[in-house]
Design a protein around this motif. Structure first.
Motif, PDB file in Angstrom:
ATOM      1  N   PRO A   3     -11.975 -11.061  -1.338  1.00 44.07           N
ATOM      2  CA  PRO A   3     -11.798  -9.697  -1.863  1.00 44.07           C
ATOM      3  C   PRO A   3     -11.983  -8.610  -0.825  1.00 44.07           C
ATOM      4  N   ILE A   4     -12.947  -8.792   0.103  1.00 40.58           N
ATOM      5  CA  ILE A   4     -13.148  -7.784   1.141  1.00 40.58           C
ATOM      6  C   ILE A   4     -11.904  -7.667   2.001  1.00 40.58           C
ATOM      7  N   GLN A   5     -11.346  -8.818   2.405  1.00 44.85           N
ATOM      8  CA  GLN A   5     -10.146  -8.794   3.242  1.00 44.85           C
ATOM      9  C   GLN A   5      -8.980  -8.163   2.504  1.00 44.85           C
ATOM     10  N   LEU A   6      -8.871  -8.453   1.198  1.00 49.61           N
ATOM     11  CA  LEU A   6      -7.795  -7.850   0.426  1.00 49.61           C
ATOM     12  C   LEU A   6      -7.928  -6.332   0.390  1.00 49.61           C
ATOM     13  N   CYS A   7      -9.162  -5.867   0.154  1.00 44.27           N
ATOM     14  CA  CYS A   7      -9.377  -4.417   0.126  1.00 44.27           C
ATOM     15  C   CYS A   7      -9.083  -3.801   1.477  1.00 44.27           C
ATOM     16  N   LEU A   8      -9.536  -4.449   2.531  1.00 38.66           N
ATOM     17  CA  LEU A   8      -9.272  -3.943   3.870  1.00 38.66           C
ATOM     18  C   LEU A   8      -7.791  -3.853   4.134  1.00 38.66           C
ATOM     19  N   THR A   9      -7.081  -4.915   3.777  1.00 33.80           N
ATOM     20  CA  THR A   9      -5.642  -4.920   4.052  1.00 33.80           C
ATOM     21  C   THR A   9      -4.942  -3.823   3.270  1.00 33.80           C
ATOM     22  N   GLY A  10      -5.363  -3.631   2.016  1.00 31.97           N
ATOM     23  CA  GLY A  10      -4.767  -2.566   1.231  1.00 31.97           C
ATOM     24  C   GLY A  10      -4.974  -1.207   1.859  1.00 31.97           C
ATOM     25  N   LEU A  11      -6.164  -0.972   2.354  1.00 28.73           N
ATOM     26  CA  LEU A  11      -6.452   0.309   3.024  1.00 28.73           C
ATOM     27  C   LEU A  11      -5.672   0.446   4.312  1.00 28.73           C
ATOM     28  N   LEU A  12      -5.757  -0.580   5.139  1.00 28.24           N
ATOM     29  CA  LEU A  12      -5.322  -0.420   6.514  1.00 28.24           C
ATOM     30  C   LEU A  12      -3.812  -0.395   6.654  1.00 28.24           C
ATOM     31  N   LEU A  13      -3.131  -1.151   5.842  1.00 28.97           N
ATOM     32  CA  LEU A  13      -1.675  -1.131   5.927  1.00 28.97           C
ATOM     33  C   LEU A  13      -1.106   0.211   5.477  1.00 28.97           C
ATOM     34  N   ALA A  23       2.244  -2.421   1.900  1.00 28.59           N
ATOM     35  CA  ALA A  23       0.945  -1.940   1.444  1.00 28.59           C
ATOM     36  C   ALA A  23       0.949  -1.607  -0.030  1.00 28.59           C
ATOM     37  N   ALA A  24       2.086  -1.171  -0.570  1.00 28.27           N
ATOM     38  CA  ALA A  24       2.163  -0.796  -1.969  1.00 28.27           C
ATOM     39  C   ALA A  24       1.921  -1.995  -2.885  1.00 28.27           C
ATOM     40  N   GLU A  25       2.074  -3.213  -2.361  1.00 27.89           N
ATOM     41  CA  GLU A  25       1.909  -4.406  -3.182  1.00 27.89           C
ATOM     42  C   GLU A  25       0.476  -4.916  -3.146  1.00 27.89           C
ATOM     43  N   LEU A  26      -0.384  -4.301  -2.365  1.00 31.72           N
ATOM     44  CA  LEU A  26      -1.732  -4.799  -2.173  1.00 31.72           C
ATOM     45  C   LEU A  26      -2.724  -3.975  -2.986  1.00 31.72           C
ATOM     46  N   PRO A  27      -3.953  -4.488  -3.185  1.00 29.74           N
ATOM     47  CA  PRO A  27      -4.965  -3.731  -3.939  1.00 29.74           C
ATOM     48  C   PRO A  27      -5.102  -2.314  -3.402  1.00 29.74           C
ATOM     49  N   ALA A  28      -5.209  -1.361  -4.307  1.00 33.17           N
ATOM     50  CA  ALA A  28      -5.078   0.036  -3.926  1.00 33.17           C
ATOM     51  C   ALA A  28      -6.392   0.793  -3.896  1.00 33.17           C
ATOM     52  N   ALA A  29      -7.534   0.102  -4.099  1.00 33.34           N
ATOM     53  CA  ALA A  29      -8.798   0.835  -4.212  1.00 33.34           C
ATOM     54  C   ALA A  29      -9.112   1.633  -2.959  1.00 33.34           C
ATOM     55  N   PHE A  30      -9.021   0.997  -1.799  1.00 39.83           N
ATOM     56  CA  PHE A  30      -9.343   1.711  -0.575  1.00 39.83           C
ATOM     57  C   PHE A  30      -8.250   2.685  -0.193  1.00 39.83           C
ATOM     58  N   ARG A  31      -7.022   2.298  -0.441  1.00 37.50           N
ATOM     59  CA  ARG A  31      -5.926   3.207  -0.132  1.00 37.50           C
ATOM     60  C   ARG A  31      -6.062   4.489  -0.951  1.00 37.50           C
ATOM     61  N   ALA A  32      -6.410   4.335  -2.216  1.00 38.27           N
ATOM     62  CA  ALA A  32      -6.598   5.508  -3.068  1.00 38.27           C
ATOM     63  C   ALA A  32      -7.763   6.354  -2.568  1.00 38.27           C
ATOM     64  N   GLY A  33      -8.821   5.691  -2.089  1.00 38.56           N
ATOM     65  CA  GLY A  33      -9.950   6.436  -1.560  1.00 38.56           C
ATOM     66  C   GLY A  33      -9.583   7.245  -0.338  1.00 38.56           C
ATOM     67  N   LEU A  34      -8.790   6.654   0.558  1.00 35.48           N
ATOM     68  CA  LEU A  34      -8.345   7.370   1.757  1.00 35.48           C
ATOM     69  C   LEU A  34      -7.447   8.537   1.385  1.00 35.48           C
ATOM     70  N   ASP A  35      -6.514   8.298   0.468  1.00 32.36           N
ATOM     71  CA  ASP A  35      -5.612   9.373   0.051  1.00 32.36           C
ATOM     72  C   ASP A  35      -6.392  10.519  -0.607  1.00 32.36           C
ATOM     73  N   ALA A  36      -7.392  10.155  -1.380  1.00 32.39           N
ATOM     74  CA  ALA A  36      -8.172  11.187  -2.069  1.00 32.39           C
ATOM     75  C   ALA A  36      -9.025  11.974  -1.082  1.00 32.39           C
ATOM     76  N   ALA A  37      -9.545  11.293  -0.069  1.00 30.92           N
ATOM     77  CA  ALA A  37     -10.428  11.956   0.884  1.00 30.92           C
ATOM     78  C   ALA A  37      -9.675  12.762   1.924  1.00 30.92           C
ATOM     79  N   PHE A  38      -8.422  12.404   2.184  1.00 32.30           N
ATOM     80  CA  PHE A  38      -7.762  12.975   3.358  1.00 32.30           C
ATOM     81  C   PHE A  38      -7.554  14.493   3.302  1.00 32.30           C
ATOM     82  N   PRO A  39      -7.253  15.103   2.161  1.00 34.50           N
ATOM     83  CA  PRO A  39      -7.121  16.569   2.182  1.00 34.50           C
ATOM     84  C   PRO A  39      -8.366  17.266   2.724  1.00 34.50           C
ATOM     85  N   ASP A  40      -9.561  16.773   2.346  1.00 38.13           N
ATOM     86  CA  ASP A  40     -10.781  17.381   2.873  1.00 38.13           C
ATOM     87  C   ASP A  40     -10.952  17.049   4.343  1.00 38.13           C
TER      88      ASP A  40
END
Length: 441
Positions: A3-13, A23-40
């Motif tokens: 699960p850690i590797q899956l989350c990492l891959t989702g974020l990093l790709l 990347a759109a096909e991978l778990p989106a938890a970290f990707r969503a976190g990055l997208d949410a944080a990036f405006p700030d």
């Protein structure tokens, strides 16, 4: 894949525009976190770029970083080593990891023409000068904050202690030693691993560069004062002219490189400043030179320091100076060493998540970084480079046969990183490495 590797891959790709659309096909938890944080993150970057501060004067900058990570739940201490920031997030048993960013800017007038260009000034040697983040430390700080946010949001994915360091005065190689002397490794948890990243002018945004072993050389700054006997410019025979001494010394110092150094081992001596006199018709009684040396090992460093003092005394003796010159070491930074096993581990992680083509080996550099002062027993260190130039610009230069060194470089008034993909990639890489090191399995 766990699960850690899956989350990492989702974020990093998802982090940089050069990465695969899968990347759109991978778990989106970290990707969503990055997208949410990036405006700030972007707001912070633009604010820091507009309001740079010189070494040991990073008061506004330190406050901006401290306020943001405190709001994320970190325990924050300010004023460490002057203006340094230390933010600690304890999250159960496990290793202690340190992520460092530099905070200072340079006395350079920005000429990028960007709408968010710096208009700030600061005091440099008592003179008010323009100030610019010409080395990209604003990108480093923005990525540091973005990584801090993702790590705080993902506590369930890791265990250990994360120490975030906002370091002052990297450009003057004062900050790391100042923080260490103020208890960075004693008042706060001493890290098992210390990581940092730096923007890179020879790689495209979306790429990460690495080098195992010694990566950047040691650095010393020297102040040399040569003494004379002042007098009227019309009567030089009645004086001992220190300006002539200084001119002779500038040339004589280079023989330490060309005639006393093994050509297979690099060394650089630079006279970066000369100050003396007040009027054309007055011979002063002293001249000050600012000198820097860059060496690859302790033996060479000591030999060149001894050589500089010997040559300076010889020039003074030949000129009939009234006293020997004063040679002072004003700042030092150890060579930067990337621990080989840590480097190999990092390369494997980043290639898995960024893609083989986006993790490239880079040559050793004659530039310095006081990150090398964190190399201590029990602390494994790693500095990585993240690309900061649009891929199209690099490709165009290569197609035209133009040397990449002709493009804007760090420390130039035109340095303008392609900040969105560069910062996202840096956040991606930092988060990947931290999560991997916190989860040793």
């Amino acid at each position: 894949m766990n699960p850690i590797q899956l989350c990492l891959t989702g974020l990093l790709l998802a982090a940089a525009s050069v990465m695969p659309s899968a990347a759109a096909e991978l778990p989106a938890a970290f990707r969503a976190g990055l997208d949410a944080a990036f405006p700030d993150v972007e707001r912070l970057y633009l604010d820091l770029h507009r309001h740079p501060e010189l070494a040991m004067n990073e008061h506004r900058t330190a406050a901006a970083l401290a306020d943001r990570v405190r709001a994320l739940g970190y325990e924050v201490t300010t004023g460490v080593g002057g203006t340094g920031v230390v933010a600690v997030l304890k999250n159960g048993p496990g290793p202690v990891l340190m992520l460092r960013t530099e905070m200072d800017a340079l006395p350079v007038q920005e000429k990028t023409g960007l709408p968010y260009a710096s208009q700030s000034t600061g005091l440099n040697d008592g003179r008010e000068v323009p100030v610019m983040h010409a080395c990209g430390h604003d990108t480093h700080m923005a990525a540091w904050y973005g990584t801090a946010a993702l790590m705080a949001q993902s506590r369930s994915a890791w265990s250990g202690t994360l120490v975030l360091v906002g370091q002052p005065a990297e450009e003057t190689v004062q900050g790391a030693l100042a923080m260490l002397r103020d208890g960075l490794f004693t008042r706060f948890p001493k890290p098992d691993y210390a990581l940092t990243m730096h923007d890179e002018p020879f790689a495209a945004a979306g790429q990460v560069g690495y080098r195992s072993g010694y990566f950047r050389v040691g650095y010393d700054a020297l102040a040399i004062t040569v003494f004379g006997k002042g007098g009227h410019g019309a009567a030089p025979a009645n004086t001992a002219d220190p300006v002539v001494q200084a001119a002779r010394l500038v040339e004589a110092l280079q023989t330490l490189v060309s005639r006393e150094q093994d050509p297979s081992e690099p060394m650089v001596i630079t006279v970066g400043s000369i100050h003396g006199g007040s009027r054309p018709n007055i011979i002063p009684d002293q001249v000050k030179l600012g000198v820097s040396i860059r060496t690859t090992n302790a033996a060479t460093r000591q030999r060149v320091l001894d050589g500089i003092e010997r040559v300076a005394k010889g020039v003074a003796l030949a000129a009939g100076a009234p006293r020997e010159p004063l040679v002072e070491v004003t700042a030092s930074a150890a060579a930067v060493y990337n621990e080989p096993h840590l480097t190999a581990r990092a390369v494997g992680v980043l290639r898995d998540v960024l893609g083989e083509q986006n993790v490239v080996e880079v040559p050793a550099r004659m530039a310095s970084d006081d990150f090398g002062n964190y190399v201590q027993p029990g602390v494994k260190t790693l500095i990585l480079q993240f690309g900061a130039v649009p891929a199209s610009r690099l490709a165009d230069a290569r197609a035209k046969g133009v040397s990449l060194t002709s493009l804007p470089m760090p420390h130039s008034p035109q340095w303008a990183p392609d900040y969105v993909p560069a910062i996202r990639t840096a956040i991606t890489a930092e988060t990947a490495l931290l999560l991997d090191l916190f989860n040793k399995k």
